[in-house]
Design a protein around this motif. Structure first.
Motif, short mmCIF file in Angstrom:
data_model
loop_
_atom_site.label_atom_id
_atom_site.label_comp_id
_atom_site.label_asym_id
_atom_site.label_seq_id
_atom_site.Cartn_x
_atom_site.Cartn_y
_atom_site.Cartn_z
N UNK A 1 44.52 -49.66 55.49
CA UNK A 1 43.34 -49.54 54.62
C UNK A 1 42.74 -48.14 54.78
N UNK A 2 42.67 -47.68 56.06
CA UNK A 2 42.15 -46.34 56.30
C UNK A 2 42.95 -45.30 55.56
N UNK A 3 44.27 -45.44 55.59
CA UNK A 3 45.11 -44.45 54.92
C UNK A 3 44.91 -44.50 53.41
N UNK B 1 27.87 -44.96 50.11
CA UNK B 1 28.26 -43.75 50.86
C UNK B 1 29.75 -43.71 51.10
N UNK B 2 30.36 -44.88 51.20
CA UNK B 2 31.80 -44.88 51.42
C UNK B 2 32.53 -45.15 50.10
N UNK C 1 38.19 -53.50 52.15
CA UNK C 1 37.42 -53.67 53.37
C UNK C 1 36.89 -55.10 53.48
N UNK D 1 42.52 -40.56 60.57
CA UNK D 1 43.65 -40.45 59.64
C UNK D 1 43.37 -39.33 58.64
N UNK E 1 38.22 -48.03 47.83
CA UNK E 1 38.67 -49.19 48.60
C UNK E 1 39.06 -50.32 47.67
N UNK F 1 42.25 -45.37 51.88
CA UNK F 1 40.95 -44.75 51.59
C UNK F 1 41.05 -43.24 51.66
N UNK F 2 41.80 -42.76 52.64
CA UNK F 2 41.94 -41.32 52.78
C UNK F 2 42.65 -40.71 51.57
N UNK G 1 44.41 -52.60 59.13
CA UNK G 1 43.23 -51.73 59.12
C UNK G 1 43.67 -50.27 58.99
N UNK G 2 44.71 -49.90 59.73
CA UNK G 2 45.23 -48.53 59.60
C UNK G 2 45.64 -48.26 58.17
N UNK H 1 39.53 -44.28 60.32
CA UNK H 1 39.81 -43.69 59.01
C UNK H 1 39.57 -42.19 59.06
#
Lengths: 499, 489
Positions: B179-181, B67-68, B132, A416, B189, B183-184, B176-177, A413
């Motif tokens: 989800x990361x995007x 934290x996230x 997540x 990205x 989430x 989140x970014x 997963x990618x 993450x």
């Protein structure tokens, strides 16, 4: 107020006790026959307890401050500051010392059991283990490049002896290879440091950083840091400088491999992190992320491809260590708060998982199982060991709810987030590759019928340290906030660095 | 009830070691533990129904990783609830069925512990809105399934399990990618928060995010050409596991496409440039899967592989239904098809397992005339098979009907949909064809097997429950359809 003595206390404890270990264990060996292991264990636990108290004291004092900033402590102040040894306390260094302490402790206990199980009790071995942990702890508290270099070399020297410990042909050769690489690496580092000193007139982290901030012509700087980065890159085993690592970790006794992969490897990532992010903060000082991204992609791909081709399980795990370096570099490349948090989390989790795998492979090796073929049906022969190894493998492959998953998730993450999505994609594809060869190993353990009978019985206590790590991997996977809370200040500090 | 959803995850989690321990004494006790857990879970979910009917959604939120920016959010709405109910019904039937079916196998305590863990993963996927944690559960489906197929399957079970694991794990890392995007782009989430935040995020990578999610989910859903893992895994798994695989696990892929790809990301992509081509691609893959599955099922002679290929075909129907987004009849039809197909296909796999167990034969050419020898199995199989073929009054008829009328409706606004809808109608003819062939060869043709007895008691009970559900869902669909259509996207 934190003084130099506070910062150095853990290292002093480790070093002094390391020296004291030799006569003490010799004494134990002479006096008693039956409880040698127990006494050794008690002694090592005492050392770690003392070190833990000093680190906890330091930590509470540091976190007790109203605001967590970078705290510089040096031997001499004023005009002498530029030549004095300096130490840096921030949440990253406190965290790293905690990591070394915890993982080091588990590895040392395993070392006591393991060395006793396979050979006679050896005082030098324990002394060197303590020495290694003490020196990497000091390295992570260093506040200038020279202090860092010196302590780092100490740890390299002691790791060399940990590798050679058995004095077999392979281990002699491997440690020779390692030693030569280390010497070359130190040459590179020293040369780079001399250029930096010439440019700046100091090696203190902050002095260097501030001087470089205003530096106009950066050509020499690039040369200097190319040397330093190559030097530390060799010791970290970044591809193409990785050749020593698989040999060394395969030839070393498993307890050494566990300690080295869990402590020394993580320390080397820490060194790279510290230099690249805290001194050469991109893009203010030097724009290196793209170059590192390429190395990171190559490192993990090569590591995984070679791991795929291995038939010796211990060597396979060594290549996983190389792949892990790649993942760590991904996190370093993405200079973001999330990246730092992910990175620090990865340091702990990656270290625990590799240490766990080496410990378990050590147990399998003791039972006479070395190659993939030998592992056929191991799930029936050594059920508890096999389950633990399966959990380690699944954690490596990033299967939740194990800790490896959270680590990978944060790292990708972060990639990205800092607009290098291609690296995240490479990382993800690598994870698939990794899953493939781990599943092959699991397949051998559970699906095939046993071929080789077991050579000898395994003492049960050898399983205690691995299962501590298994529990930690599961707990940290389900509830990562335990660790993320510790490293959160580091993520907040990122803002002040890049601004 | 407070904490109902959290408990519905924790109970199967803690039941796993209990099942393992009781399995050491008696396998039946372990099976009862699993069955009991699913009944308790069903009750816990039932307590949320009144809130859903009043507010549309029941939510629980817990502290997890501040934290996230992540809280541990569990929720149920009509769709989640329906899926979770099907899951638990199938887990219950599988556990009861296993009491007889697995009786001859070894070390079953591990099997039941895995089944209990699988319940956590499956129920978790449907009831969380934290991406997540969704991924946690998504992968938690994999591990128990891997070991169940590998440890207690047929032929070369670990080989099939390996294929299953690698394919779906490879798909999952794309998720997963994604989800990361997400989140970014949004810093959250939570699916529902992300949906509203993405709308304002306006980013050019959203198309890729959508693609990553959909590809990842489509692998689990076994959409052609990512279907290769399915026939092996489904046919080599023990029958109760096949029932769960076909009945719920692949459907989790469809659910995820609806919830995450279409529900969360899709509203924010530019409608004309990416949105409608994306839906058209889904339509095409749906039609291709429907035909591919049906044709291969027609040619196959292995009893379980026929059923497995029919699952591919039916996931094609569902994908076609989903591609009618946002036509509510289409979505309701697709989700209801997940419910009805889950139950019907679960039943069909159980009957196939019962036949295999009693005759020790897998090839349908070597069977025949079993209707007289195994009347109960034959009746259940007929109910399941005709439901699969889409014949009224069985369950799948209603859902397929809803999908088709919505297809025609969609054709009214976008003429692209006319041809696929017509093709899908043709595909149902092939479904009927392979179902009739299957039924004829196994039960009606002149007998080739001399001895076969009716299935033992627990197996018949388990098949009976599912057969009852298939008929019930066909003649009285209103309750589920109300629940499902109460969810709006």
């Amino acid at each position: 107020m934190i003084s130099v003595l506070d910062v150095l206390a853990p290292t002093i404890i480790f070093t002094v006790c390391s020296v004291a270990t030799v006569p003490l264990i010799a004494f134990i060996r002479k006096k008693t026959r039956s409880h040698q292991g127990l006494f050794t264990l008690a002694w090592i636990s005492t050392v770690f307890a003392a070190a833990a108290i000093s680190i906890v004291r330091l930590g509470t004092e540091y976190y007790g401050q109203p605001q967590q900033s970078f705290l510089n402590v040096s031997l001499a102040g004023g005009n002498l500051l530029s030549v004095s040894s300096a130490f840096l306390v921030d949440s990253v260094s406190v965290y790293m010392s905690t990591v070394y302490l915890i993982v080091g402790f588990v590895s040392c206990i395993y070392g006591v059991f393991y060395v006793k199980a396979s050979e006679r009790l050896s005082e030098r071995y324990y002394a060197l283990m303590l020495m290694t942990i003490g020196s990497v702890t000091a390295a992570s508290f260093s506040g200038d490049l020279l202090t860092l270099f010196i302590f780092w070399e100490v740890s390299a020297a002691s790791s060399c002896f940990l590798i050679v410990y058995r004095k077999t042909r392979d281990s002699l050769e491997a440690s020779m290879k390692f030693l030569i690489m280390v010497v070359i690496a130190s040459g590179f580092v020293v040369y780079g440091l001399s250029i930096v000193y010439g440019l700046v007139g100091s090696l203190n982290f902050w002095a260097v950083r501030e001087a470089l901030m205003v530096l106009e012509n950066k050509q020499l700087l690039v040369v200097a840091f190319a040397f330093i980065a190559t030097g530390y890159g060799i010791e970290t085993a970044i591809v193409p400088f990785h050749m020593w690592l698989p040999d060394a970790y395969t030839a070393a006794p498993s307890s050494s491999s566990a300690l080295l992969s869990a402590v020394v490897d993580q320390a080397s990532y820490y060194v790279i992190l510290r230099i690249l992010i805290y001194i050469l903060t991109p893009p203010l000082i030097l724009d290196w992320p793209y170059a590192l991204a390429i190395f990171s992609a190559i490192t993990m791909t090569i590591g995984n491809l070679f791991a795929l081709a291995q038939t010796n399980v211990k060597r396979l795990i060594s290549y996983v260590c190389i792949a892990d370096i790649g993942y760590n570099l991904v996190a370093i490349t993405s200079v973001t708060p999330l990246g730092i948090m992910g990175n620090l989390y990865f340091f702990l989790v990656g270290g625990m998982t590799t240490a766990l795998s080496f410990m378990l492979v050590g147990i399998f090796n003791n039972a006479g199982l070395k190659t993939l073929e030998d592992f056929s049906g191991a799930g029936l022969k050594l059920p508890a060991t096999s389950i633990a190894l399966t959990i380690a493998m699944l954690s490596f492959s990033g299967v939740p709810p194990l800790a490896g998953f959270m680590a990978k998730y944060m790292v990708f993450t972060a990639a990205i987030e800092s607009k290098i999505a291609w690296l995240a994609v490479v990382g993800v594809l690598n994870t698939v590759l990794q899953t493939a060869y781990f599943l092959r190993l699991i397949h051998y353990m559970y699906a095939k019928t046993p071929k080789k009978p077991m050579e000898k019985k395994i003492p049960r206590k050898l399983l205690a340290p691995p299962y501590l790590l298994v529990a930690a991997i599961i707990i940290l996977g389900v509830y990562p906030a335990l660790i993320l809370g510790l490293t959160y200040p580091a993520a907040q500090q990122m803002g002040s660095l890049t601004a | 009830m407070q904490m109902a959803l959290l408990l519905s995850l924790l109970i199967p989690c803690f039941a796993a070691p209990i099942a393992y321990a009781s399995g050491k004494k008696s396998y039946k006790a372990a099976a009862l533990v699993v069955a009991l857990v699913s009944v308790i879970d069903l009750y816990l979910l039932y307590t949320t129904v009144s809130t859903i009917q009043a507010d549309g959604r029941y939510v629980e939120s817990y502290y997890w990783m501040p934290m996230l920016g992540s809280t541990f959010t569990l929720f149920v709405d009509g769709i989640s609830l329906s899926m979770a109910v099907v899951t638990l019904a199938l887990i219950f039937s599988a556990a009861v069925f296993s009491m007889n079916y697995m009786a001859e196998k070894k070390s079953l305590s591990g099997y039941y512990a895995m089944l209990s863990l699988l319940t956590v993963g499956l129920v978790g996927v449907f009831i969380t809105s934290n991406l997540l944690f969704f991924y946690f559960c998504w992968e938690l489906m994999l591990i128990p399934t891997y070991f169940i197929i590998g440890g207690w399957g047929y032929k070369e079970p670990y080989h099939a399990a390996f294929k299953f694991f690698i394919f779906t794990h490879a798909g999952a890392v794309f998720v997963l990618l994604g989800i990361g995007a997400v989140y970014m782009l949004t810093g959250t989430l939570d699916m529902f928060q992300a949906q509203s935040l993405l709308a304002t995020a306006s980013s050019d990578i959203l198309g890729w995010v959508l693609a990553a999610f959909t590809v990842g989910f489509a692998v689990k859903m076994a959409i052609v050409p990512a279907h290769m893992w399915l026939p092996d895994a489904h046919s080599e798994a023990p029958a109760p596991m096949s029932a769960i695989l076909s009945g719920v696990i692949i459907e989790a892929g469809a659910y995820a496409i609806l919830r995450v790809s279409l529900g969360t990301v899709f509203p924010s992509v530019p409608a004309t440039e990416i949105g409608s081509p994306f839906l058209h691609v889904l339509t095409i893959f749906g039609v291709v899967s429907a035909f591919y599955g049906a044709f291969t099922a027609l040619a196959e002679t292995d009893i379980k592989r026929i059923v497995a290929y029919s699952s591919i075909s039916h996931m094609g129907y569902v994908l076609f239904g989903l591609s009618l987004f946002p036509f509510s009849e289409g979505l309701t039809g697709a989700v209801y098809h997940l419910v009805t197909h889950g139950v019907s296909k679960g039943l069909l796999f159980l009957t196939a397992g019962s036949i295999m167990m009693q005759t020790k034969v897998r090839n349908i050419d070597e069977m025949g005339g079993l209707a007289g020898k195994m009347p109960f199995t034959a009746t259940s199989s007929a109910i399941a098979a005709f439901s699969i073929a889409g014949a009224p009054p069985f369950a799948c008829f209603i859902s397929e009907f809803l999908i088709f009328i919505s297809g025609v409706q969609a054709g009214g606004t976008d003429s692209f949909y006319f041809l696929p809808t017509a093709l899908m109608l043709v595909a149902t003819v092939f479904s009927l064809a392979y179902v009739l062939r299957f039924f004829w060869k196994v039960f009606l043709e002149s007998p080739k097997i001399k001895e076969a007895k009716e299935a033992p008691i627990f197996m018949t009970v388990s098949m009976g429950i599912l057969a009852f559900l298939v008929i019930l869902l066909g003649v009285w669909p209103q309750h589920f359809i109300d629940l499902i259509s109460s969810v709006s996207f």
